[in-house]
Motif scaffolding. Structure first.
Motif, PDB file in Angstrom:
ATOM      1  N   HIS A 615       0.834  -1.200   0.000  1.00 24.21           N
ATOM      2  CA  HIS A 615       0.000   0.000   0.000  1.00 24.21           C
ATOM      3  C   HIS A 615       0.877   1.262   0.000  1.00 24.21           C
ATOM      4  O   HIS A 615       2.038   1.215   0.385  1.00 24.21           O
ATOM      5  CB  HIS A 615      -0.951  -0.005   1.200  1.00 24.21           C
ATOM      6  N   PRO A 616       0.316   2.408  -0.437  1.00 28.27           N
ATOM      7  CA  PRO A 616      -1.083   2.646  -0.799  1.00 28.27           C
ATOM      8  C   PRO A 616      -1.398   2.191  -2.211  1.00 28.27           C
ATOM      9  O   PRO A 616      -0.595   2.350  -3.126  1.00 28.27           O
ATOM     10  CB  PRO A 616      -1.219   4.171  -0.672  1.00 28.27           C
ATOM     11  N   GLN A 618      -3.515   3.316  -4.441  1.00 29.58           N
ATOM     12  CA  GLN A 618      -3.812   4.266  -5.510  1.00 29.58           C
ATOM     13  C   GLN A 618      -2.587   4.586  -6.368  1.00 29.58           C
ATOM     14  O   GLN A 618      -2.719   5.097  -7.486  1.00 29.58           O
ATOM     15  CB  GLN A 618      -4.407   5.565  -4.954  1.00 29.58           C
ATOM     16  N   ILE A 655      -2.087  -5.788   1.625  1.00 26.20           N
ATOM     17  CA  ILE A 655      -2.217  -4.483   2.270  1.00 26.20           C
ATOM     18  C   ILE A 655      -2.853  -4.687   3.640  1.00 26.20           C
ATOM     19  O   ILE A 655      -3.635  -5.616   3.846  1.00 26.20           O
ATOM     20  CB  ILE A 655      -3.046  -3.479   1.448  1.00 26.20           C
ATOM     21  N   ARG A 669      -8.667  -1.059   5.209  1.00 23.26           N
ATOM     22  CA  ARG A 669      -7.888  -1.858   4.258  1.00 23.26           C
ATOM     23  C   ARG A 669      -8.075  -3.317   4.640  1.00 23.26           C
ATOM     24  O   ARG A 669      -8.173  -3.654   5.812  1.00 23.26           O
ATOM     25  CB  ARG A 669      -6.390  -1.529   4.335  1.00 23.26           C
ATOM     26  N   THR A 701      -9.597  -1.538  -0.330  1.00 19.42           N
ATOM     27  CA  THR A 701     -10.091  -0.643   0.716  1.00 19.42           C
ATOM     28  C   THR A 701     -11.603  -0.783   0.873  1.00 19.42           C
ATOM     29  O   THR A 701     -12.201  -0.044   1.649  1.00 19.42           O
ATOM     30  CB  THR A 701      -9.756   0.829   0.414  1.00 19.42           C
ATOM     31  N   TYR A 813      -9.854   7.945   7.368  1.00 15.88           N
ATOM     32  CA  TYR A 813      -9.772   6.915   6.351  1.00 15.88           C
ATOM     33  C   TYR A 813     -10.922   7.009   5.356  1.00 15.88           C
ATOM     34  O   TYR A 813     -10.791   6.578   4.207  1.00 15.88           O
ATOM     35  CB  TYR A 813      -9.744   5.540   7.007  1.00 15.88           C
ATOM     36  N   ARG A 816     -10.595   8.520   1.704  1.00 14.40           N
ATOM     37  CA  ARG A 816      -9.837   7.839   0.662  1.00 14.40           C
ATOM     38  C   ARG A 816     -10.765   7.192  -0.357  1.00 14.40           C
ATOM     39  O   ARG A 816     -11.919   6.911  -0.086  1.00 14.40           O
ATOM     40  CB  ARG A 816      -8.913   6.804   1.292  1.00 14.40           C
TER      41      ARG A 816
END
Length: 865
Positions: A615-616, A618, A655, A669, A701, A813, A816
């Motif tokens: 992670h992350p 993205q 993750i 996550r 996520t 969180y 996100r």
């Protein structure tokens, strides 16, 4: 060494026998062993066998054995001769991490330098230092004394040597997070109002108060003035009385007189009874007690000197006989004032609060069964920071945490001030969330029934959190029971216990909750060494040996390669998951000193690694190659992991939250593991290890995604982690994305050999017919037809661009994006094995160093030793 006729006993095997043969007295000191364990309770209990228990009829404390390897936890290290646990006997509630004499400037590593025994009505423990950290030739002796009936332990530190006069008199205290430092009368006090702890420090020589100095957010130092030390020709000496107490009021009483009866206060209510309660008690009520005629309630002193009831509505303190005014306050109840008269004996006082305001809620699944539920409560009409949200307690507590309630039974009773609220009920991303706008009126109970439907079909896969923490780790103060509540209410089906530097277990908490069948677990550990962040590795399952150093687990090592091999071979080389945590893969692969020049790095770690945290998520959509970070900040694990795949390392990605606190800590996550059972009660830990090693993992996520690849060459459906032969280079990938009503995605992307495939990027805007409606569970269900000209690893990623997970996942969180990323399917075009040579990205893994190819599904534990 003094004669045994005066009951001075050295630390030897026969001396321990002598100690046990001493007549039973009020004050006592003994070595802790399996048949003689302390009865100290609390969130910060850290004793192990071989430590010492010093106790009388008032207080108990444990002293860490003077051994070089004696660590309390990750951040309280080399603490031989320190006080680890300290509590009032009848209100046992240890919140102390450690009192460290001489503030870590001396090492107490030699058990042969311990002297224990009794002088009159006082037992003592003393130890001479093994080494001065400063190397100045000085020597320290610490001595603890506890007399019959005393509510304090005396600690004295003597420094001898030619340079002793230059040693500054100071000790260290580790009392973390919710503690604050203050002064009361002639005492320096570390007070934790919420967790009902106040530790007072009083100079044994002077009426002047000791001084506090915070060296960091964790380390607090006690400073002594000249009037508080004794000087001699060969050294200096300082002494302090240490009082454990439940509150400032309690502390003041026992300082004034050590013969004070214990007062137990139970706060009850006429409110409805929650299914989790057998009595209608008021948890976390604030109780102010003042002597009749002494009006301090409501001012700063009164607030400071209040005591809070625990989660069973109980508060304890010591107070002399007399008449008192008691004021009890709690959110959702009317404040009550009452006069009480206490005599010379210990008493229990029942106080009743009226006028309950709040809501009672029950959560069920689609079949009417109660399920664990999280309720997140927001004030309607509050400011941008939601300052008007309820605040039930700090992020380190259990059940009622800030504006969130965890109810593992599915039933909750929530006291709350009158007003308008928006309540979000949830049970993880396989279930719909339900929200209710409610108006709470004074003296009324709102009844709420919510049905959280399990709308996502995850058959054949179970959700897992592999890396989270609580107070035993030492770098946080979170209630471990609260961590388990968090995991259950977020519907994590498999969660090993992975505290820093200590093997521990969630089983006692699951058993206490009656939820052993709701979540599979095992004991594990995060071994944390330096350099950071390279030298962090999780491992599970590991054999737990309670009340031993590290819970029976391995020690850290300054060499990351040595450390990870030690972990892999622990428990006689048993099969286990070895997970590389939040790594700097650039440094590990080939830049040990992070100077931008290729070298061997710590690359040998990789052959012992089963899975890597990436992670992350993205960052899979970022063009890292065109916008590289600074070489010393090059922690982009997912991008670098894909380059490792290109270079032949078949190490799956995972993750995890690495949660340290309980307010939405776990759950945002997760990993989905392939599993032969969907029932947590039947999950096999051995199978979870095998699935992790095989890379049968989806990382997310929240969105639930399945990936299945097929070709005409073989009659096989490949899932993430599998190999697939496709001799004509043609592969069909079936991608399905499901989301509950509080999540959505609008993009699905194929990633080939670490590169975004432009021809295989689908968005809700470009392919609206392939995406489900915003209110449907099925967000995407379509096929990608790939034509490959060489062996390739294929990853699928989905994201809700511009979307969030608020308000179910909270203010941090929840902001996100919903996102899921698969582990790769490895496509082999010629049937001769997968060719890993796809080093196309060029950044930031150095190319000049020869590659090491990690064999397909090879487990190094089995063939290296």
């Amino acid at each position: 060494m003094r004669s045994l006729s005066r009951h001075h006993v050295p630390l030897t095997a026969w001396a321990f026998t002598v100690l046990l043969s001493l007549p039973a007295v009020a004050a006592d000191i003994r070595v802790i062993y399996p048949e003689f364990e302390p009865k100290i309770e609390g969130k910060e209990v850290d004793w192990i066998y071989g430590d010492y228990l010093m106790t009388n009829d008032k207080i108990s404390l444990t002293i860490a054995a003077p051994i070089a390897t004696r660590d309390a936890n990750l951040t309280v290290r080399e603490i031989g001769a320190s006080i680890l646990d300290l509590a009032v006997n009848d209100a046992s509630n240890d919140q102390l991490s450690a009192y460290i004499p001489a503030a870590l400037r001396y090492q107490f590593f030699d058990p042969a330098k311990v002297d224990v025994g009794r002088e009159g009505d006082t037992v003592y423990w003393s130890c001479v230092s093994s080494n001065a950290v400063a190397g100045d030739g000085t020597e320290a002796t610490v001595r603890y004394e506890l007399a019959d009936g005393d509510p304090y332990v005396s600690a004295s530190i003597s420094i001898r040597g030619d340079k002793a006069a230059k040693v500054e008199p100071r000790d260290m205290l580790r009392a973390d997070r919710t503690f604050r430092l203050t002064e009361v009368d002639q005492l320096a006090v570390a007070q934790d109002t919420f967790f009902r702890s106040a530790i007072g420090f009083q100079s044994a020589k002077s009426d002047q108060p000791l001084r506090w100095k915070s060296k960091s957010s964790r380390s607090k130092e006690l400073r002594y003035s000249k009037s508080q030390i004794d000087l001699s020709d060969d050294g200096i000496r300082w002494s302090v009385k240490i009082y454990p107490a439940t509150s400032i009021t309690d502390l003041r009483a026992v300082v004034a007189s050590k013969v004070i009866p214990l007062r137990t206060i139970q706060v009850l209510t006429d409110a409805p009874v929650d299914d989790d309660q057998t009595t209608a008690f008021v948890r976390r009520a604030t109780v102010q007690i003042t002597a009749a005629g002494n009006d301090t309630a409501g001012n700063d002193a009164g607030d400071r000197e209040s005591i809070q009831t625990d989660d069973e509505g109980v508060a304890k303190l010591r107070a002399p006989a007399g008449d008192y005014r008691v004021v009890v306050k709690a959110p959702g109840y009317e404040t009550k004032e009452q006069s009480v008269s206490w005599g010379d004996e210990a008493t229990t006082t029942i106080l009743n609060l009226d006028g309950f305001s709040g809501f009672a809620a029950v959560a069920t699944d689609g079949e009417g069964n109660r399920i664990p539920v999280k309720a997140t409560i927001y004030a309607i009409g509050g400011d941008e920071e939601n300052a008007n949200n309820p605040d039930f307690g700090p992020d380190s507590t259990r059940t009622f945490v800030r504006n969130t309630v965890y109810a593992v039974s599915g039933s909750m009773l929530v006291p709350i001030a009158a007003g308008n609220y928006d309540v979000h009920f949830s049970h993880g991303p396989e279930f719909n969330s339900e929200s209710r706008k409610i108006e709470i009126k004074p003296n009324q109970t709102e009844t709420i029934d919510v049905q959280l439907l399990r709308v996502v079909d995850s058959s054949g896969w179970v959700s897992a959190e592999l890396h989270s923490h609580s107070s035993p780790s030492g770098d946080n103060t979170s209630d471990q029971y609260g961590r388990v509540e968090n995991l259950l209410c977020e519907h994590l089906e498999f969660a090993p216990c992975t505290e820093h530097a200590r093997i521990s277990s969630y089983v006692p908490h699951l058993r206490a909750m009656g939820m052993e069948d709701a979540m599979a677990t095992c004991s594990g550990m995060e071994v944390t060494g330096r350099p950071l962040p390279v030298n962090h590795q999780n491992s599970f399952p590991l054999r737990h040996v309670p009340h031993t150093q590290n819970g029976g687990g391995p020690r850290a090592d300054a060499n990351p390669v040595v450390q990870i091999e030690r972990i892999a071979m622990w428990d006689d080389g048993s099969d286990k998951v070895v997970q590389m945590n939040h790594p700097n893969l650039h440094q590990i692969y080939g830049d040990l000193d992070v100077d931008g020049k290729p070298d061997e790095g710590f690359r040998k770690m990789l052959k012992w690694t089963d899975v890597i945290e990436v992670h992350p998520l993205q960052t899979i959509f970022d063009d890292v190659a065109l916008s590289p970070p600074n070489v010393r900040e090059m922690r982009i694990p997912l991008f670098q992991w894909m380059q490792l795949l290109n270079q032949g390392y078949r190490i799956p990605g995972v993750i995890n939250t690495d949660a340290h606190y309980n307010h939405h800590g776990s759950g945002w996550r997760r990993n989905w593991f392939a599993s032969s059972t969907d029932d947590p009660a039947k999950i096999s830990i051995d199978e979870m290890v095998r699935q992790a090693e095989a890379g049968h993992i989806i990382m997310s996520t929240g969105p639930y995604m399945t990936v299945k690849a097929t070709s005409k060459s073989v009659d096989k459906v490949a899932i993430p982690g599998d190999d697939l032969i496709a001799k004509d280079g043609k592969v069909r990938v079936h991608v399905v994305v499901q989301c509950p009503n509080w999540l959505d995605v609008n993009r699905v992307q194929i990633v080939i050999n670490g590169r975004l495939a432009e021809a295989h990027n689908r968005t809700r805007k470009s392919h609206p017919d392939q995406f489900g409606e915003s209110d449907s569970v099925m967000k995407f269900d379509s096929y990608f037809d790939l034509e490959l000209d060489s062996d390739a690893h294929v990853i699928v990623a989905t994201i809700g661009e511009g979307m969030t997970m608020e308000k179910v996942m909270g203010p941090s969180y929840g902001k996100r994006a919903p996102i899921a990323v698969s582990n790769p399917v490895f496509v082999d075009l010629d049937g001769n094995g997968f060719d890993h040579n796809h080093d196309e990205l060029g950044l930031p893994l150095p190319k000049q160093v020869p590659h090491h190819h990690h064999h397909d599904h090879e487990h190094p534990h089995d063939h290296e030793h």
